[in-house]
Design an enzyme around this catalytic site. Structure first.
Site, mmCIF file in Angstrom:
data_model
loop_
_atom_site.group_PDB
_atom_site.id
_atom_site.type_symbol
_atom_site.label_atom_id
_atom_site.label_comp_id
_atom_site.label_asym_id
_atom_site.label_seq_id
_atom_site.Cartn_x
_atom_site.Cartn_y
_atom_site.Cartn_z
ATOM 1 N N TYR A 59 0.720 -0.940 -0.015
ATOM 2 C CA TYR A 59 0.099 -0.141 -0.235
ATOM 3 C C TYR A 59 1.219 1.307 0.211
ATOM 4 C CZ TYR A 59 -5.177 1.459 0.705
ATOM 5 O OH TYR A 59 -6.427 1.487 0.042
ATOM 6 N N GLU A 61 -0.310 5.342 -0.699
ATOM 7 C CA GLU A 61 -0.718 6.153 -0.768
ATOM 8 C C GLU A 61 0.660 7.178 -0.342
ATOM 9 O OE1 GLU A 61 -4.070 6.472 2.071
ATOM 10 O OE2 GLU A 61 -5.365 5.965 0.246
ATOM 11 N N ASP A 205 -6.616 13.601 -25.622
ATOM 12 C CA ASP A 205 -6.235 12.592 -25.613
ATOM 13 C C ASP A 205 -5.651 11.364 -26.462
ATOM 14 O OD1 ASP A 205 -7.644 9.979 -24.262
ATOM 15 O OD2 ASP A 205 -9.279 10.912 -24.014
ATOM 16 N N THR A 231 -2.763 5.826 -22.021
ATOM 17 C CA THR A 231 -3.093 4.671 -21.390
ATOM 18 C C THR A 231 -1.017 3.998 -21.834
ATOM 19 O OG1 THR A 231 -3.831 3.468 -23.955
ATOM 20 C CG2 THR A 231 -5.428 3.947 -22.073
ATOM 21 N N LYS A 234 -2.461 -0.915 -25.167
ATOM 22 C CA LYS A 234 -2.321 -1.098 -26.519
ATOM 23 C C LYS A 234 -1.399 -0.688 -27.373
ATOM 24 C CE LYS A 234 -6.531 2.304 -25.893
ATOM 25 N NZ LYS A 234 -6.676 2.270 -24.372
ATOM 26 N N ARG A 240 -1.739 -2.841 -18.203
ATOM 27 C CA ARG A 240 -3.096 -1.992 -18.739
ATOM 28 C C ARG A 240 -3.138 -0.853 -17.451
ATOM 29 N NH1 ARG A 240 -6.802 -4.319 -22.003
ATOM 30 N NH2 ARG A 240 -8.240 -2.635 -20.995
#
Length: 412
Positions: A59, A61, A205, A231, A234, A240
């Site tokens: 974890y 954050e 984008d 992304t 692709k 991903r």
């Protein structure tokens, strides 16, 4: 198999044979069919290794050096590597690599620059805009006032005069350039000039072309856009996920829009895998790959046109090919079903200036497997044979299996 170690495969088979059977079934599907979905690719075994690493347990954050959890000394190094590699790869002043997806990257970009109710100019969904470009089913269409631009009816190219007119009329707070089904390069300099004229932010984008940008096979939006969303899968061939690039003056706003505004803990195994992918994309081999992706797409588009399908915009500059199959007597959804039965996996999309659905193909995955122009000729021939029903799907399926078998995505 090389996608996972023999030890890991044995452990999964013993612990959860039901899931192991499903996983092996998916591997077999990918290995015996042609992956023509434009948004998909095959990651390297090194990327998969990072995804399945102990980083998945952590974890974290916050950001490197400023975490809300202890024990982050190694994940801090991994994220810093990913950030530095992304910045160098794309020539950006700042990179945020925590976004879980392309959509969450766009959400964060909007959060950094806009307020609910602001006007945004973006490509309309009927012309290839993404859900995050104003769909009423998406947060974008519910929180912001979107105005959509389109493409010219005769050429299928972006209607630049319409973009400028709409911008002058509506004075948007932001202009979005980017699409999920536009196969040509975008004129980022033009969009920058329009944004400057009306005092708008420019958001690129670039989820689809950023892998080509990394490989020098497409123009970069980074010098022109205030914020670039992308992304990491692709064409970029990573895990991903999403990322955001911006100038230093927007770095803090973007980072705070990702965490804590839109996301919680970072997925450190995915970020480590992004670092691996960025490193791979900086190699000469990846530049060769990106150029081959485009060469394959152009060959595939030309062969499909020669077989009687209508290719939108008359061709492609990228990995994308969008075609209308109706000249062969079948509409998009039915065409996708026939092709799926023959082992060719792809998507449908809305065709501009009408309600008909076409087919959206991509050459990234086939190129990763090692296919080149000669294989694209064969793929197009199989494609046309199925749609025209000159050959039954079962016969073509065996030819597809043979072709895919010569180019395994993960050789044993």
């Amino acid at each position: 198999m090389s996608v996972t170690s023999t030890l890991e495969a044995d452990l999964l088979c013993r612990q959860d044979p039901e899931l192991a059977e499903v996983l092996l079934g998916e591997l077999a599907r990918q290995s015996t069919t042609l992956q023509l979905i434009a948004a998909e690719n095959f990651t390297s075994p090194a990327v998969l290794a990072a995804l399945g690493s102990p980083f998945a347990n952590k974890y974290a954050e916050g950001y490197p050096g400023a975490r809300y959890h202890g024990g982050c000394e190694f994940v801090d190094v991994a994220e810093s590597l990913a950030v530095d590699r992304a910045r160098r790869l794309f020539g950006a002043e700042h990179a945020n690599v925590q976004s879980h997806s392309g959509s969450s990257a766009v959400l964060a970009a909007y959060a950094a620059l806009l307020r609910p109710g602001d006007t945004v100019l973006a490509m309309g969904l009927p012309f290839g805009g993404h859900l995050t470009h104003g769909s009423p089913a998406n947060f974008s269409g519910r929180w912001f006032d979107f105005v959509g631009y389109g493409v010219e009816a005769d050429s299928g190219l972006i209607d630049h005069e319409q973009v400028r007119t709409l911008a002058r009329t509506h004075r948007p707070k932001a202009i979005v350039c980017g699409s999920i089904a536009y196969p040509r390069h975008i004129d980022y300099a033009f969009f920058r000039s329009v944004a400057d004229e009306v005092g708008a932010y420019l958001i690129a984008d670039a989820a689809h072309p950023m892998g080509l940008v990394a490989g020098g096979a497409a123009p970069s939006p980074v010098p022109y856009a205030d914020v670039v969303c992308a992304t990491t899968h692709k064409v970029l061939r990573g895990p991903r996920g999403g990322m955001i690039l911006c100038g230093g003056e927007l770095a803090e706003r973007v980072d705070r829009a990702v965490f804590p505004f839109t996301q919680g803990g970072a997925q450190m195994h995915t970020i480590a895998a992004k670092a691996v992918a960025f490193g791979e994309a900086a190699t000469p081999g990846f530049r060769t790959y990106a150029q081959q992706v485009v060469a394959n797409a152009r060959m595939l588009a030309g062969e499909l046109a020669a077989a009687g399908l209508t290719v939108t915009t008359g061709g492609t500059d990228t990995h994308l090919v969008v075609v209308d199959p109706t000249p062969l007597g079948v509409e998009g959804r039915a065409a996708r079903g026939r092709l799926a039965a023959a082992g060719m996996v792809l998507d449908t999309c809305v065709l501009p200036h009408g309600d008909a659905r076409g087919l959206r193909l991509g050459t990234a995955a086939l190129t990763t497997q090692g296919m080149k122009e000669v294989e694209m000729v064969r793929v197009a021939a199989l494609f046309a044979a199925v749609l025209s029903e000159r050959t039954d799907a079962g016969t073509v399926r065996e030819e597809v299996r043979e072709l895919a078998g010569r180019f395994p995505p993960y050789p044993c």
